[in-house]
Design a protein around this motif. Sequence first.
Motif, mmCIF file in Angstrom:
data_model
loop_
_atom_site.group_PDB
_atom_site.id
_atom_site.type_symbol
_atom_site.label_atom_id
_atom_site.label_comp_id
_atom_site.label_asym_id
_atom_site.label_seq_id
_atom_site.Cartn_x
_atom_site.Cartn_y
_atom_site.Cartn_z
ATOM 1 N N THR A 17 47.446 -56.408 76.540
ATOM 2 C CA THR A 17 48.602 -56.924 75.818
ATOM 3 C C THR A 17 48.283 -58.177 75.020
ATOM 4 N N THR A 18 49.100 -58.423 74.027
ATOM 5 C CA THR A 18 48.937 -59.616 73.218
ATOM 6 C C THR A 18 49.397 -60.840 74.014
ATOM 7 N N GLY A 67 55.423 -48.252 94.439
ATOM 8 C CA GLY A 67 54.125 -47.599 94.547
ATOM 9 C C GLY A 67 53.312 -47.727 93.278
ATOM 10 N N ALA A 68 53.984 -48.027 92.159
ATOM 11 C CA ALA A 68 53.249 -48.196 90.898
ATOM 12 C C ALA A 68 52.756 -49.633 90.782
ATOM 13 N N VAL A 69 51.510 -49.792 90.337
ATOM 14 C CA VAL A 69 50.956 -51.129 90.139
ATOM 15 C C VAL A 69 50.672 -51.305 88.655
ATOM 16 N N VAL A 70 51.319 -52.292 88.039
ATOM 17 C CA VAL A 70 51.089 -52.539 86.615
ATOM 18 C C VAL A 70 50.232 -53.798 86.475
ATOM 19 N N GLN A 71 49.084 -53.653 85.848
ATOM 20 C CA GLN A 71 48.184 -54.796 85.676
ATOM 21 C C GLN A 71 48.131 -55.179 84.205
ATOM 22 N N PHE A 72 48.465 -56.427 83.914
ATOM 23 C CA PHE A 72 48.431 -56.892 82.522
ATOM 24 C C PHE A 72 47.143 -57.638 82.248
ATOM 25 N N ILE A 73 46.492 -57.276 81.158
ATOM 26 C CA ILE A 73 45.309 -58.011 80.729
ATOM 27 C C ILE A 73 45.658 -58.634 79.391
ATOM 28 N N ALA A 74 45.879 -59.959 79.407
ATOM 29 C CA ALA A 74 46.391 -60.638 78.221
ATOM 30 C C ALA A 74 45.251 -61.106 77.328
ATOM 31 N N VAL A 75 45.115 -60.453 76.184
ATOM 32 C CA VAL A 75 44.111 -60.843 75.188
ATOM 33 C C VAL A 75 44.796 -60.756 73.822
ATOM 34 N N GLY A 76 44.103 -61.117 72.742
ATOM 35 C CA GLY A 76 44.717 -60.981 71.426
ATOM 36 C C GLY A 76 44.862 -59.509 71.065
ATOM 37 N N THR A 77 45.676 -59.222 70.029
ATOM 38 C CA THR A 77 45.869 -57.832 69.607
ATOM 39 C C THR A 77 44.540 -57.159 69.254
ATOM 40 N N ILE A 104 44.215 -60.594 86.217
ATOM 41 C CA ILE A 104 45.392 -59.812 86.595
ATOM 42 C C ILE A 104 46.110 -60.500 87.759
ATOM 43 N N LYS A 105 47.415 -60.716 87.560
ATOM 44 C CA LYS A 105 48.215 -61.449 88.548
ATOM 45 C C LYS A 105 48.158 -60.760 89.914
ATOM 46 N N GLY A 106 47.909 -61.550 90.939
ATOM 47 C CA GLY A 106 47.919 -61.019 92.304
ATOM 48 C C GLY A 106 46.758 -60.109 92.629
ATOM 49 N N PHE A 107 45.770 -60.015 91.731
ATOM 50 C CA PHE A 107 44.668 -59.081 91.963
ATOM 51 C C PHE A 107 43.316 -59.705 91.613
ATOM 52 N N THR A 108 43.157 -60.121 90.371
ATOM 53 C CA THR A 108 41.882 -60.742 89.991
ATOM 54 C C THR A 108 42.085 -62.154 89.433
ATOM 55 N N ARG A 109 43.268 -62.704 89.630
ATOM 56 C CA ARG A 109 43.479 -64.070 89.129
ATOM 57 C C ARG A 109 42.834 -65.057 90.096
ATOM 58 N N VAL A 110 41.848 -65.803 89.608
ATOM 59 C CA VAL A 110 41.191 -66.818 90.425
ATOM 60 C C VAL A 110 41.534 -68.191 89.862
ATOM 61 N N MET A 111 41.017 -69.252 90.497
ATOM 62 C CA MET A 111 41.458 -70.592 90.112
ATOM 63 C C MET A 111 41.191 -70.901 88.650
ATOM 64 N N THR A 112 39.964 -70.594 88.181
ATOM 65 C CA THR A 112 39.637 -70.976 86.799
ATOM 66 C C THR A 112 40.458 -70.178 85.784
#
Lengths: 213, 290
Positions: free
Chosen positions: B39-40, B62-72, A165-173
Amino acid sequence: MTFDEVVAIIVRSLMISGSATALASVWSIPTAMKLVMSDSRASRVLIDVSNALTSMPTVILGLILYLVLSRSGPLGSLGILYTPIAITIGQSLLITPYIISLTVSLLFEKRREVWETALSLGATRWQAAATAVKEGAAQLITVMLIAFNRAIGELGVALMLGGNIKGFTRVMTTAIALEVSRGDFSLALTMGGALLTLTMLIAITTRLVSKIL
Amino acid sequence: MTQPHRLFITLTLLALIAVGAVIYQQYLTQGGQVLRVATTTSLYATGLLDALGEAFRKSHPGAVVQFIAVGTGEALRRAEMGDADLVLVHAPALEAEYIAKGVLGEGVIFAYNYFMIVGPSEDPAHIAGKDPVAAVREIYRAGELGYAFFVSRGDESGTHVREMTLWRLAGLEPDGKSWYLETGSGMAETLRVANERRAYTLTDVGTWLKLEKELKELQPLVAEGDILLNIYSAYIVNQNKNNELARLFMEFITSEEGQEIIREFLPMFRPIGQDTIEELRQRWELLKEV
């Protein structure tokens, strides 16, 4: 990716993997001491198990911990999946067998020269083991360094438990993996170069520090 | 004589400080409400989601949106495990399956584009301009004769699901053939493998346009056909932790402001218009079945 972002990623990697190394040392070094001290058949088996666990694929450990930390898993109520602390825990478990195995072999080496002398001078067994650890402090720092490098260079756990997650859990690898998938090879190589430079600098610094010790 | 407990206390203190620092930083970053979006990869790798996320943050401080990019496939699986509040996916057949399972709740279509078959410029299977199903038949034939290779994602992503649909419509089973290579990785990696092996592959137009310049061996060959329509949908996960924010984000990406951001990514992604949405919905229903 901006320069500030890259710096933040590097700092984050150092903090996560550094705390993972410190955390793993707390239980691994005493465990190694205990294993060498008891010198029973059971402890030999445990040392073999620990040696074997160093081959654990990071993605498998990541997957197992994902299932444990997931909201539908047994520890889901903690809500720590996809946070830096989840990566710290995962990496500390990943490097535990490394620290145990390396410390055990270090202690066996120190055993004759330091340990038995300490015992003959009237030390208790734990005191003797602690003396051996202290006498081997320089090598012990090397052990922790190898463990740290393993942690900061691994991808599977950071990706499965952190989610990149950008700015939160993004590490080098994970950042490197993302840039490769985005097709930005030059940025990926730059980050890879930064990672290697960093671990090299840390290696040199610890060597200098352990000389003083 | 060295006291063992002193060693342990030092180590423990060190670890506590380090872990404390990580938790503190986590606490600092995580202030406010957190929305987890699985998300894809194609949406993320092209930079569209970062643009949408930033605009959303501006209008919803105040809202934090976290994207976790994986396949569908993996995104839906993670939603089922309860580890995402919202999913952005593009595989109608899989989506229908997870709606039926009760994993996904309300959903909207928010963008679309096309898949296309790309391949080596000399086109050994002669598929250029053909209908997609006829094209994979030709690739199969040329593959069996040893003239052509096909590279598959093989990862249950939206693109992979569509590719399997094409083979099924053609009545063919390429699995296990020596000319059929499964990479099991993302679209960019798969395109690179196709480029190196001078092979055919199915890609979404977004990733293709992003990497086109470095894929010198490949060119688009088949880009026409209803079956190549690629529809991106957002769904609220029933078992979510932040219903209000999930709904706000879903409304945002279909709002005028959100659609304007998608329009900036043309022709990688196309926004939905008043006139197209009904047709897209009907096409989605058809794609769900095949």
